[in-house]
Design an enzyme around this catalytic site. Structure first.
Site, PDB file in Angstrom:
ATOM      1  N   SER A  77       0.802  -1.231   0.000  1.00  0.00           N
ATOM      2  CA  SER A  77       0.000   0.000   0.000  1.00  0.00           C
ATOM      3  C   SER A  77       0.830   1.274   0.000  1.00  0.00           C
ATOM      4  O   SER A  77       0.293   2.357  -0.226  1.00  0.00           O
ATOM      5  CB  SER A  77      -0.937   0.011   1.204  1.00  0.00           C
ATOM      6  N   LYS A  98       0.300   3.390  -2.972  1.00  0.00           N
ATOM      7  CA  LYS A  98      -0.940   4.108  -3.272  1.00  0.00           C
ATOM      8  C   LYS A  98      -0.772   5.614  -3.484  1.00  0.00           C
ATOM      9  O   LYS A  98      -1.278   6.157  -4.467  1.00  0.00           O
ATOM     10  CB  LYS A  98      -1.982   3.818  -2.183  1.00  0.00           C
ATOM     11  N   TYR A 118      -3.228  -3.097 -10.260  1.00  0.00           N
ATOM     12  CA  TYR A 118      -3.160  -2.821  -8.819  1.00  0.00           C
ATOM     13  C   TYR A 118      -2.379  -3.916  -8.093  1.00  0.00           C
ATOM     14  O   TYR A 118      -1.508  -3.634  -7.261  1.00  0.00           O
ATOM     15  CB  TYR A 118      -4.568  -2.669  -8.241  1.00  0.00           C
ATOM     16  N   TYR A 173      -5.288   5.270   7.679  1.00  0.00           N
ATOM     17  CA  TYR A 173      -6.599   4.653   7.850  1.00  0.00           C
ATOM     18  C   TYR A 173      -7.367   5.275   9.020  1.00  0.00           C
ATOM     19  O   TYR A 173      -7.512   6.482   9.091  1.00  0.00           O
ATOM     20  CB  TYR A 173      -6.479   3.135   8.017  1.00  0.00           C
ATOM     21  N   VAL A 175       1.505  -3.586   4.089  1.00  0.00           N
ATOM     22  CA  VAL A 175       1.614  -4.837   4.854  1.00  0.00           C
ATOM     23  C   VAL A 175       2.920  -5.575   4.604  1.00  0.00           C
ATOM     24  O   VAL A 175       3.222  -6.555   5.284  1.00  0.00           O
ATOM     25  CB  VAL A 175       0.434  -5.801   4.556  1.00  0.00           C
TER      26      VAL A 175
END
Lengths: 419, 419, 419, 419
Positions: D72, D75, D196, D248, D266
């Site tokens: 991530s 992103k 992705y 988040y 992660v």
């Protein structure tokens, strides 16, 4: 209560006892409620079952006379009192009837500012506030008297629990204040929450709870005392609500597995109802993860499955409500039996018409001697039948020794029943 | 169907017609579904009602033979097929039974990754996938055949609607893919959503829907064809589910006001059931704000109130199941009537025992001639009674000409009924 | 304030005025807050802007001296007072710092029972309760005095608004009672909500608000009065919170478009801060759909874009902090400029080392005359450099006429700066 | 990279190393990601830190060259590529910028059908789909090339991880299908999710991540390669987004405690940025309860507190941007230093005007030699000053050897700077 003693030794009582022993043997575990110290002092082994029928007898097994605080089991009954006092239209302006999908102490207000339903605390507090009285004490007394009528005996309050509920009840005061801010609570916060704390502290046993449920099952008439506590429509509305919202966020699963409108309390009690038939009361204070009596849930699951108490467990393949048709010359005698509701009346009309047409009947007699009940709609349909048949020149007579239909047909067009 | 024509002119048919005209006069308005062009082409004035009873007759009024796509009304019936194929335990591993409190296309998965219930799209798609078949076409065909058995005639598919549903069904594909990611969908996404699109496109009329409902009311046996479509337990589970989750986020209000397990579809259809008695089908394509047929809802509200079809509108103050007790010397004859369930059997035992004790009976005869149905639990309780009484030296006999109890008592300890 | 008059005619004041006229011409509309009658009486055309810098001057345009009630603009400042009194650890035990994604009056408590943040009402009430005082009146007076220090003048209370807020504040009382029930509110409900109603009723103008913001921008020291109101760390924490939670459920969009920590109130005020540089105050009582001043939002969007006040609009392509390096024999003089933070010190060390190595320097002199600020971390890194260089036999000297570094290096190993 | 080696032994490198050892000693624990087997094979002890400054040097400690999949952390950088290709207006039509308050794989779509933000999976997939290309492979290649420019070296893909992500990616496919159903995803589901999955499988080390962050800190120019990767405005928008949504459902706490725009993955990586100054990369694969690298979080908390990297940790009590004012006859020389932004320019103007008025200056000279940066808004304000002063008959000159202001003032009214 001698019937109970008698019953305990009879086949019904023995069946109940077997359920209790079977569930006890499952060693389900659970924990005592402990949000106030008094609840944590309960005997964890206490376990009782009682069943009361609309015919006015009850059966019990185990610690069915052990007293405990009613807690949330009071909610549907106070809701009944509010409906009786104000009518459902007015009550619905204050509290909704949708399941909230949330826990008992959820902050769940709908877009009209109403608590989602009367089973969550916010809704129960607003409901209590609707019981008309000059202040908190008078309101609680009215509630106590009302619930006593459901139980068929004078209920008392556990003052220690009451004081403890009140002392630790800030969340409930907050819910009441929210209800006040949305306009659905018309009294002071104090005058709503104190009666609510009091109603939760009423002392009952499993037999009381069974009778309270049986009063709902029996259309609002306490089957033990014969007293009408609330109107038919009120009892029906309360059962509807218990069906949708009684078991908080597990109502769907409960309907699927048990199928009895029900309500549990953290004191270990559960009330469940088979409409038109029974009230069931169970007491066992060890609670499962979601706050219901572990053994109480198991008992009701068993009763539903083994005793056919699920509300949709109607007897299969019903015999016709027409027991026999006898024809002699131009006379037709139709012997009817059982419950005459819209369904049965349609069958009765259909078969009567065929028989009458076959012989060109001049007299059609309906014998209601073996009938156990007649639904209102059946009366108007039978009226229509009588008018139709009579316009063909046929005389219609009804034998109705229990006056199930006659007393509703005063001034109607149906000829008096034959002697 | 001649019974229908006949019925339309009779008192039942006239009552239905009055409901239809009354609701039509209310000019309730609403809007056609328009998410696919085909639905927006429906005749907004179309309006029909049909009622089918467990005795196998149906009544209709208005455009009850007008065909429309079944849409979500299919959901409980496909769920029934899945329960029949796998049992409730296995099906519950894939789809829950809790109301979601959300709209039909909600993304509502529980903490086990299951769609909340089979009435929301996600749950319906997973349910469809459980119908065992080699691929999408075969699965749809099995669903079509199954629902045809519920309706009692061969249902066809509106291919234009089907193609349109499939062409615009990305949200449903997403729901299926989510279900796949949580592990509850075992087939390919395509093989789940295509049968689902197909089942929604099945063409029915109000009479079909009434019969489908009546099959659930009649414990799984189609009352028109006599065919058992699903087992008792399956029909009961489906009715339980419709009670909890049938009307999406208005299930509580629906239970309160109407009290019939029900399911609506955007094609304008609604199915409703009075368990043990009727199925009702209504068709009117103008939808209210929450997507239910405006006039359909009004019809069911009226039927519930005026015809006593609310599931808790049991006849009040029931007469005793004991019609008469005759004693002659040491013989006691107990004449029983109506439905003998757990409630009634308790009354029967109680009064039989009192009568038998009073005369020191050597023979106790129970006459079941006027009985319409016997619940399973009653059989075991009567067995217990027989054992008790016999151990006192009393002979027990049962008159049961309809064999309501005898055929379940083979090998039991009860003496054969008297001739 | 003569600087303002002066400034209004100068280039900065003219720029502000152009922004005001440009936004006024957009005719953005909106509605006055009306939950209490007093707010609905505001002049809808009122419109003022003020900017105050950390250098202690302010500029204004329009109705910047018009008084209005501060309302929620008070929240970050009372939070600052609470942090100052108790430290962030203790305050965090009572109120969280996460955006709630919900409206200002949301019931948003986290799993520790804390209101989500001090910007929603529940959190603001708990925050107010933390201001230590004997009762409600004393607590309000302490808050009034504290916010007056932020503003640099004695603020008064609009008693009519205060009484009206209190009279209609049941929802806020409910939020306080909930907070009490979860244990995060330690005072009586009354002693928390009354000071909160009072703080919302403080009268300010756009210039006050700008100065209050500038005090946060200036690390807690009011740049007009020179008074330290709160510690550095408190000002930083408040700015962090305003960044995350200041604009309720539009904080992400606000950060994206405006990039200034900010807080609005229903009285029409908005405070915004460019950390280290400015406070901005805007007043215009017409509110947009989400309750922010319509013109206030437009002003801040314009200031962000045209004046480069977005917190990430740092000047591009910065020149090196090393202005010049001069070598003479074995002496190296490094002339440093601007802000010496961790970033700059790394550049300074890197280039100093290269230069020193190139000539085998015996003396390295760092001239900090043109330096505007030195970060704490830079001091320790420079200490490390000095130790390294000295261990190679090189003498290190620092010219620091503003004593930016020297006063922090008492007892350090760095040689005193050259005269 | 020799600078690194050098730096590791220097004071900056030693400071970093101390942080690493301090955090390692805390034995924070955590668990490896295991949703695909490849991630569970990582060395749990791996731990590296790298810092890269806008001046183009980087420092590292520990396993900063150990390769891991970016996950991530990719992103924000792919979002940057999308903004660069389409502009923020168009991208905002597809993906929102509000924190969702939910986990990374939340189903969070706003009322416009947009994923809440590009940091949750749904938003990241839609963002990837916006990278223009003929198909999935081309799109992934464009992303790989774009992120390689951020990192300053050619990044490769871990094909095993990629295949595993794709094989287990049904939830992400569902999210993409939902996005397709709401209309915000314009490509095929496959052509969005495969790129992705690929971008998540790019192999990086902590140094790469630090440089990627430094490119954002440096306004879009890679400080190592000097290449402009994205425009100023794009870098600013990405940093805004990371501030609001990067961590988040803990973004508020992160802002409060750390105050660096950041993003974790992660795979154990975290990127954090001090705008205008640094990028930080940390790698340690043991994840905490919410899925962030346990040690990574601790490192950043330490760097924020001890190195003053919190974005609001500006140096306190800044010295004036006016270093010195010299007057000789009717000439005034103002020596300016540091960053000249709106704040500083106001101070400069104010003091220049006072000095000029005091002597009746005929010449005002501003010396920008010690200035490190000039904000755009400062140019227009200085233009206003020049016009004002000149209209009083005073000549204005600017000494600007670094051409910080001159090159933006071509065709302006300011007299050329003195030689």
């Amino acid at each position: 209560m001698s019937a109970l003693g008698d019953g305990a030794r009879g086949p019904v009582g023995r069946a109940l006892h077997a359920v209790l022993e079977n569930v006890r043997a499952q060693e389900l575990g659970g924990a005592l409620a402990d949000y106030i110290p008094e609840l944590a002092k309960a005997d964890p082994d206490g376990f009782g079952i009682a069943v009361a029928s609309v015919f006015g007898r009850s059966y019990a097994s185990g610690d069915a006379s052990h007293r405990f605080t009613i807690q949330s089991v009071s909610k549907p009954f106070v809701y009944a009192l509010a409906l009786a006092e104000h009518g459902s239209g007015e009550v619905l302006r204050h509290v909704g009837v949708e399941p909230s999908g949330e826990a008992f102490n959820a902050i769940s207000f709908d877009d009209q500012g109403r608590p989602a339903n009367p089973m969550i605390n916010a809704g129960a507090i607003v409901t209590a506030s609707l019981i008309g009285a000059a202040g908190a004490d008078e309101r609680l007394e009215r509630i106590r008297v009302g619930l006593s009528r459901f139980a068929g005996r004078e209920l008392g309050i556990d003052e220690t629990v009451y004081r403890s509920e009140s002392a630790t009840g800030d969340r409930n005061r907050a819910l009441a204040t929210l209800a006040k801010s949305t306009g659905v609570l018309a009294t002071d916060v104090h005058d709503a929450v104190e009666p609510y704390f009091g109603q939760c502290s009423l002392l009952v046993d499993a037999e009381d709870v069974a009778v309270m449920g049986a009063t709902l099952a029996n259309h609002g008439i306490n089957p033990m005392t014969g007293e009408r506590v609330v109107a038919d429509a009120v009892a029906r509305d309360v059962l509807s609500l218990m069906t949708s919202c009684g078991m908080y966020d597990h109502s769907g699963q409960w309907m699927f597995e048990v199928g009895m409108p029900a309500k549990s309390g953290v004191g270990g009690g559960i009330v469940a109802v088979t409409p038109g038939q029974y009230g069931v009361g169970v007491f066992s204070p060890l609670l499962d993860r979601v706050g219901n009596s572990s053994r109480g849930v198991a008992v009701l699951r068993t009763l539903s499955q083994e005793f056919g108490l699920h509300m949709f467990d109607h007897p299969k393949e019903p015999a016709s409500p027409v027991q026999e048709i006898r024809t002699g010359g131009s006379s037709v005698l139709v012997i009817v039996r059982g419950v005459v509701d819209f369904d049965a009346v349609e069958e009765i009309i259909h078969r009567s018409r065929i028989a009458a047409d076959a012989v060109g009947a001049t007299t059609l007699t309906l014998d209601f001697t073996a009938v156990t009940a007649v639904a209102p709609v059946a009366v108007s349909v039978i009226t229509g039948l009588a008018d139709d048949v009579r316009s063909n020149g046929t005389d219609v007579r009804i034998i109705d020794p229990s006056a199930l239909i006659g007393r509703r047909l005063e001034h109607s067009s149906i000829t008096d029943p034959m002697p």
